[in-house]
Design a protein around this motif. Structure first.
Motif, PDB file in Angstrom:
ATOM      1  N   MET A  12      15.947  13.940  -2.896  1.00  0.00           N
ATOM      2  CA  MET A  12      14.864  13.496  -2.019  1.00  0.00           C
ATOM      3  C   MET A  12      14.318  14.663  -1.199  1.00  0.00           C
ATOM      4  O   MET A  12      13.096  14.836  -1.071  1.00  0.00           O
ATOM      5  N   GLU A  13      15.212  15.482  -0.641  1.00  0.00           N
ATOM      6  CA  GLU A  13      14.771  16.644   0.132  1.00  0.00           C
ATOM      7  C   GLU A  13      13.991  17.623  -0.740  1.00  0.00           C
ATOM      8  O   GLU A  13      12.975  18.170  -0.308  1.00  0.00           O
ATOM      9  N   ALA A  14      14.463  17.845  -1.969  1.00  0.00           N
ATOM     10  CA  ALA A  14      13.801  18.790  -2.875  1.00  0.00           C
ATOM     11  C   ALA A  14      12.413  18.298  -3.261  1.00  0.00           C
ATOM     12  O   ALA A  14      11.444  19.059  -3.260  1.00  0.00           O
ATOM     13  N   ARG A  15      12.298  17.001  -3.575  1.00  0.00           N
ATOM     14  CA  ARG A  15      10.992  16.454  -3.956  1.00  0.00           C
ATOM     15  C   ARG A  15      10.022  16.467  -2.777  1.00  0.00           C
ATOM     16  O   ARG A  15       8.827  16.739  -2.960  1.00  0.00           O
ATOM     17  N   ASN A  16      10.517  16.185  -1.567  1.00  0.00           N
ATOM     18  CA  ASN A  16       9.650  16.234  -0.386  1.00  0.00           C
ATOM     19  C   ASN A  16       9.178  17.659  -0.110  1.00  0.00           C
ATOM     20  O   ASN A  16       8.011  17.885   0.217  1.00  0.00           O
ATOM     21  N   ALA A  17      10.087  18.614  -0.242  1.00  0.00           N
ATOM     22  CA  ALA A  17       9.702  20.019  -0.036  1.00  0.00           C
ATOM     23  C   ALA A  17       8.705  20.471  -1.104  1.00  0.00           C
ATOM     24  O   ALA A  17       7.746  21.187  -0.799  1.00  0.00           O
ATOM     25  N   LEU A  18       8.921  20.038  -2.347  1.00  0.00           N
ATOM     26  CA  LEU A  18       7.984  20.383  -3.414  1.00  0.00           C
ATOM     27  C   LEU A  18       6.614  19.764  -3.143  1.00  0.00           C
ATOM     28  O   LEU A  18       5.589  20.423  -3.314  1.00  0.00           O
TER      29      LEU A  18
ATOM     30  N   GLN B  33       2.499   6.767  -6.796  1.00  0.00           N
ATOM     31  CA  GLN B  33       1.544   7.783  -7.245  1.00  0.00           C
ATOM     32  C   GLN B  33       2.086   9.190  -6.981  1.00  0.00           C
ATOM     33  O   GLN B  33       1.958  10.084  -7.823  1.00  0.00           O
ATOM     34  N   GLN B  34       2.700   9.376  -5.817  1.00  0.00           N
ATOM     35  CA  GLN B  34       3.281  10.672  -5.484  1.00  0.00           C
ATOM     36  C   GLN B  34       4.417  11.015  -6.445  1.00  0.00           C
ATOM     37  O   GLN B  34       4.504  12.146  -6.935  1.00  0.00           O
ATOM     38  N   ASP B  35       5.282  10.048  -6.731  1.00  0.00           N
ATOM     39  CA  ASP B  35       6.393  10.291  -7.665  1.00  0.00           C
ATOM     40  C   ASP B  35       5.881  10.624  -9.061  1.00  0.00           C
ATOM     41  O   ASP B  35       6.405  11.514  -9.732  1.00  0.00           O
TER      42      ASP B  35
ATOM     43  N   THR C 110       3.009  11.978  -9.815  1.00  0.00           N
ATOM     44  CA  THR C 110       2.396  13.310  -9.767  1.00  0.00           C
ATOM     45  C   THR C 110       3.468  14.387  -9.806  1.00  0.00           C
ATOM     46  O   THR C 110       3.346  15.371 -10.538  1.00  0.00           O
ATOM     47  N   ILE C 111       4.525  14.203  -9.020  1.00  0.00           N
ATOM     48  CA  ILE C 111       5.614  15.187  -9.018  1.00  0.00           C
ATOM     49  C   ILE C 111       6.277  15.253 -10.387  1.00  0.00           C
ATOM     50  O   ILE C 111       6.571  16.344 -10.894  1.00  0.00           O
ATOM     51  N   ASP C 112       6.510  14.098 -11.012  1.00  0.00           N
ATOM     52  CA  ASP C 112       7.110  14.086 -12.348  1.00  0.00           C
ATOM     53  C   ASP C 112       6.238  14.840 -13.352  1.00  0.00           C
ATOM     54  O   ASP C 112       6.741  15.613 -14.176  1.00  0.00           O
ATOM     55  N   HIS C 113       4.924  14.616 -13.279  1.00  0.00           N
ATOM     56  CA  HIS C 113       4.017  15.302 -14.206  1.00  0.00           C
ATOM     57  C   HIS C 113       4.040  16.817 -13.969  1.00  0.00           C
ATOM     58  O   HIS C 113       4.084  17.598 -14.918  1.00  0.00           O
ATOM     59  N   LEU C 114       4.026  17.227 -12.701  1.00  0.00           N
ATOM     60  CA  LEU C 114       4.052  18.661 -12.400  1.00  0.00           C
ATOM     61  C   LEU C 114       5.376  19.294 -12.810  1.00  0.00           C
ATOM     62  O   LEU C 114       5.402  20.437 -13.282  1.00  0.00           O
ATOM     63  N   LEU C 115       6.476  18.566 -12.642  1.00  0.00           N
ATOM     64  CA  LEU C 115       7.774  19.090 -13.091  1.00  0.00           C
ATOM     65  C   LEU C 115       7.810  19.220 -14.613  1.00  0.00           C
ATOM     66  O   LEU C 115       8.377  20.175 -15.151  1.00  0.00           O
ATOM     67  N   GLU C 116       7.189  18.271 -15.297  1.00  0.00           N
ATOM     68  CA  GLU C 116       7.119  18.368 -16.756  1.00  0.00           C
ATOM     69  C   GLU C 116       6.304  19.588 -17.182  1.00  0.00           C
ATOM     70  O   GLU C 116       6.702  20.326 -18.089  1.00  0.00           O
ATOM     71  N   LEU C 117       5.176  19.817 -16.517  1.00  0.00           N
ATOM     72  CA  LEU C 117       4.371  21.000 -16.829  1.00  0.00           C
ATOM     73  C   LEU C 117       5.152  22.281 -16.553  1.00  0.00           C
ATOM     74  O   LEU C 117       5.066  23.252 -17.317  1.00  0.00           O
ATOM     75  N   MET C 118       5.926  22.277 -15.458  1.00  0.00           N
ATOM     76  CA  MET C 118       6.726  23.449 -15.118  1.00  0.00           C
ATOM     77  C   MET C 118       7.772  23.723 -16.204  1.00  0.00           C
ATOM     78  O   MET C 118       7.966  24.859 -16.622  1.00  0.00           O
ATOM     79  N   HIS C 119       8.445  22.672 -16.663  1.00  0.00           N
ATOM     80  CA  HIS C 119       9.477  22.858 -17.686  1.00  0.00           C
ATOM     81  C   HIS C 119       8.855  23.337 -19.002  1.00  0.00           C
ATOM     82  O   HIS C 119       9.397  24.217 -19.672  1.00  0.00           O
ATOM     83  N   ARG C 120       7.722  22.769 -19.374  1.00  0.00           N
ATOM     84  CA  ARG C 120       7.054  23.199 -20.609  1.00  0.00           C
ATOM     85  C   ARG C 120       6.582  24.648 -20.491  1.00  0.00           C
ATOM     86  O   ARG C 120       6.644  25.399 -21.454  1.00  0.00           O
ATOM     87  N   PHE C 121       6.127  25.051 -19.293  1.00  0.00           N
ATOM     88  CA  PHE C 121       5.747  26.442 -19.087  1.00  0.00           C
ATOM     89  C   PHE C 121       6.962  27.349 -19.218  1.00  0.00           C
ATOM     90  O   PHE C 121       6.910  28.385 -19.877  1.00  0.00           O
ATOM     91  N   GLY C 122       8.081  26.953 -18.612  1.00  0.00           N
ATOM     92  CA  GLY C 122       9.293  27.770 -18.651  1.00  0.00           C
ATOM     93  C   GLY C 122       9.875  27.907 -20.038  1.00  0.00           C
ATOM     94  O   GLY C 122      10.489  28.921 -20.370  1.00  0.00           O
TER      95      GLY C 122
ATOM     96  N   MET D  18       0.820  -1.196   0.000  1.00  0.00           N
ATOM     97  CA  MET D  18       0.000   0.000   0.000  1.00  0.00           C
ATOM     98  C   MET D  18       0.867   1.264   0.000  1.00  0.00           C
ATOM     99  O   MET D  18       0.590   2.197  -0.718  1.00  0.00           O
ATOM    100  N   ILE D  19       1.927   1.232   0.805  1.00  0.00           N
ATOM    101  CA  ILE D  19       2.808   2.396   0.864  1.00  0.00           C
ATOM    102  C   ILE D  19       3.552   2.559  -0.456  1.00  0.00           C
ATOM    103  O   ILE D  19       3.742   3.673  -0.938  1.00  0.00           O
ATOM    104  N   ASP D  20       3.953   1.441  -1.063  1.00  0.00           N
ATOM    105  CA  ASP D  20       4.651   1.528  -2.346  1.00  0.00           C
ATOM    106  C   ASP D  20       3.764   2.146  -3.417  1.00  0.00           C
ATOM    107  O   ASP D  20       4.228   2.942  -4.226  1.00  0.00           O
ATOM    108  N   GLU D  21       2.483   1.775  -3.426  1.00  0.00           N
ATOM    109  CA  GLU D  21       1.561   2.341  -4.409  1.00  0.00           C
ATOM    110  C   GLU D  21       1.385   3.846  -4.196  1.00  0.00           C
ATOM    111  O   GLU D  21       1.357   4.620  -5.146  1.00  0.00           O
TER     112      GLU D  21
END
Length: 130
Positions: free
Chosen positions: A114-120, A8-10, A12-24, A1-4
Protein backbone atom coordinates in the motif's frame (compact mmCIF):
# COMPACT_ATOMS: atom_id res chain seq x y z
CA UNK A 1 -17.81 7.53 -5.77
CA UNK A 2 -14.66 6.93 -3.75
CA UNK A 3 -14.67 3.24 -4.67
CA UNK A 4 -14.84 4.10 -8.37
CA UNK A 5 -11.94 6.56 -8.04
CA UNK A 6 -9.90 3.96 -6.12
CA UNK A 7 -10.62 1.29 -8.73
CA UNK A 8 -9.57 3.68 -11.50
CA UNK A 9 -6.37 4.55 -9.64
CA UNK A 10 -5.56 0.86 -9.07
CA UNK A 11 -6.19 0.04 -12.73
CA UNK A 12 -3.95 2.92 -13.83
CA UNK A 13 -1.14 1.81 -11.52
CA UNK A 14 -1.49 -1.79 -12.72
CA UNK A 15 -1.29 -0.67 -16.35
CA UNK A 16 1.78 1.49 -15.68
CA UNK A 17 3.48 -1.35 -13.79
CA UNK A 18 2.78 -3.64 -16.73
CA UNK A 19 4.33 -1.12 -19.12
CA UNK A 20 7.33 -0.83 -16.81
CA UNK A 21 7.85 -4.60 -16.72
CA UNK A 22 7.51 -4.90 -20.50
CA UNK A 23 10.03 -2.07 -20.91
CA UNK A 24 12.45 -3.77 -18.50
CA UNK A 25 12.21 -7.08 -20.30
CA UNK A 26 12.62 -5.32 -23.69
CA UNK A 27 9.30 -6.72 -24.83
CA UNK A 28 7.32 -4.75 -27.39
CA UNK A 29 3.87 -5.58 -28.56
CA UNK A 30 4.07 -6.24 -32.28
CA UNK A 31 1.19 -4.38 -33.86
CA UNK A 32 0.71 -3.94 -37.55
CA UNK A 33 3.69 -3.94 -39.88
CA UNK A 34 7.26 -3.49 -38.67
CA UNK A 35 9.07 -0.30 -39.57
CA UNK A 36 12.02 -2.29 -40.92
CA UNK A 37 11.80 -4.53 -43.95
CA UNK A 38 12.53 -8.17 -43.24
CA UNK A 39 14.72 -8.68 -46.31
CA UNK A 40 17.09 -5.78 -45.91
CA UNK A 41 18.81 -4.00 -43.07
CA UNK A 42 19.41 -0.64 -44.66
CA UNK A 43 15.89 -0.01 -45.93
CA UNK A 44 13.51 1.61 -43.47
CA UNK A 45 9.81 1.69 -44.20
CA UNK A 46 7.97 4.97 -44.08
CA UNK A 47 6.46 5.94 -40.72
CA UNK A 48 3.66 8.00 -42.22
CA UNK A 49 1.00 5.43 -41.34
CA UNK A 50 2.29 4.62 -37.85
CA UNK A 51 -0.94 5.79 -36.26
CA UNK A 52 -2.79 3.16 -38.31
CA UNK A 53 -0.62 0.15 -37.52
CA UNK A 54 0.08 0.83 -33.83
CA UNK A 55 3.77 1.69 -34.05
CA UNK A 56 3.24 5.14 -32.54
CA UNK A 57 1.33 3.59 -29.64
CA UNK A 58 4.14 1.10 -29.09
CA UNK A 59 6.69 3.94 -28.96
CA UNK A 60 4.54 5.86 -26.47
CA UNK A 61 4.13 2.77 -24.27
CA UNK A 62 7.90 2.22 -24.38
CA UNK A 63 8.61 5.79 -23.24
CA UNK A 64 5.98 5.59 -20.50
CA UNK A 65 7.45 2.31 -19.28
CA UNK A 66 10.90 3.89 -19.18
CA UNK A 67 9.59 6.84 -17.15
CA UNK A 68 7.84 4.58 -14.63
CA UNK A 69 10.96 2.43 -14.38
CA UNK A 70 13.04 5.50 -13.49
CA UNK A 71 10.50 6.48 -10.82
CA UNK A 72 10.49 2.98 -9.30
CA UNK A 73 14.30 2.81 -9.38
CA UNK A 74 14.45 6.00 -7.30
CA UNK A 75 12.40 4.42 -4.50
CA UNK A 76 13.83 2.76 -1.40
CA UNK A 77 14.40 -0.99 -1.34
CA UNK A 78 11.32 -2.62 0.17
CA UNK A 79 8.99 -0.47 -1.93
CA UNK A 80 11.03 -0.88 -5.11
CA UNK A 81 11.19 -4.64 -4.68
CA UNK A 82 7.48 -4.85 -3.95
CA UNK A 83 6.57 -2.92 -7.10
CA UNK A 84 8.94 -4.95 -9.29
CA UNK A 85 7.47 -8.23 -8.02
CA UNK A 86 3.94 -6.91 -8.44
CA UNK A 87 4.70 -5.82 -12.00
CA UNK A 88 5.98 -9.31 -12.81
CA UNK A 89 2.86 -10.88 -11.31
CA UNK A 90 0.59 -8.54 -13.29
CA UNK A 91 2.31 -9.39 -16.57
CA UNK A 92 2.21 -13.12 -15.88
CA UNK A 93 -1.43 -12.99 -14.79
CA UNK A 94 -0.73 -14.94 -11.60
CA UNK A 95 0.46 -14.08 -8.11
CA UNK A 96 3.25 -16.59 -7.64
CA UNK A 97 6.35 -14.41 -7.60
CA UNK A 98 7.72 -13.27 -4.26
CA UNK A 99 10.98 -11.98 -2.85
CA UNK A 100 13.11 -12.82 0.16
CA UNK A 101 13.55 -9.08 0.71
CA UNK A 102 9.89 -8.70 1.63
CA UNK A 103 8.52 -9.70 5.04
CA UNK A 104 6.95 -13.14 5.43
CA UNK A 105 3.94 -11.78 7.32
CA UNK A 106 1.11 -11.07 4.84
CA UNK A 107 -0.09 -8.06 6.86
CA UNK A 108 3.34 -6.42 6.77
CA UNK A 109 3.62 -7.18 3.04
CA UNK A 110 0.24 -5.59 2.37
CA UNK A 111 1.28 -2.47 4.31
CA UNK A 112 4.48 -2.19 2.25
CA UNK A 113 2.45 -2.75 -0.92
CA UNK A 114 0.00 0.00 0.00
CA UNK A 115 2.81 2.43 0.87
CA UNK A 116 4.66 1.60 -2.36
CA UNK A 117 1.58 2.07 -4.55
CA UNK A 118 0.72 5.37 -2.82
CA UNK A 119 4.28 6.64 -3.28
CA UNK A 120 4.23 5.56 -6.93
CA UNK A 121 0.90 7.32 -7.47
CA UNK A 122 2.22 10.58 -6.00
CA UNK A 123 5.37 10.31 -8.13
CA UNK A 124 3.56 9.65 -11.40
CA UNK A 125 1.17 12.52 -10.71
CA UNK A 126 4.06 14.89 -10.10
CA UNK A 127 5.84 13.59 -13.23
CA UNK A 128 2.72 14.22 -15.33
CA UNK A 129 2.23 10.63 -16.51
CA UNK A 130 -1.45 10.67 -15.54
Amino acid sequence: MIDEAQKQQDATIDHLLELMHRFGSSYRVGQGYPSRAAGTDQYRASRQHDSDNGAADSDADHETGAAVSRIVDAMTDPHRTCLRIEARNICQGVKVWTSARLPLCPIERSIIRMEARNALWRSILSAGLV
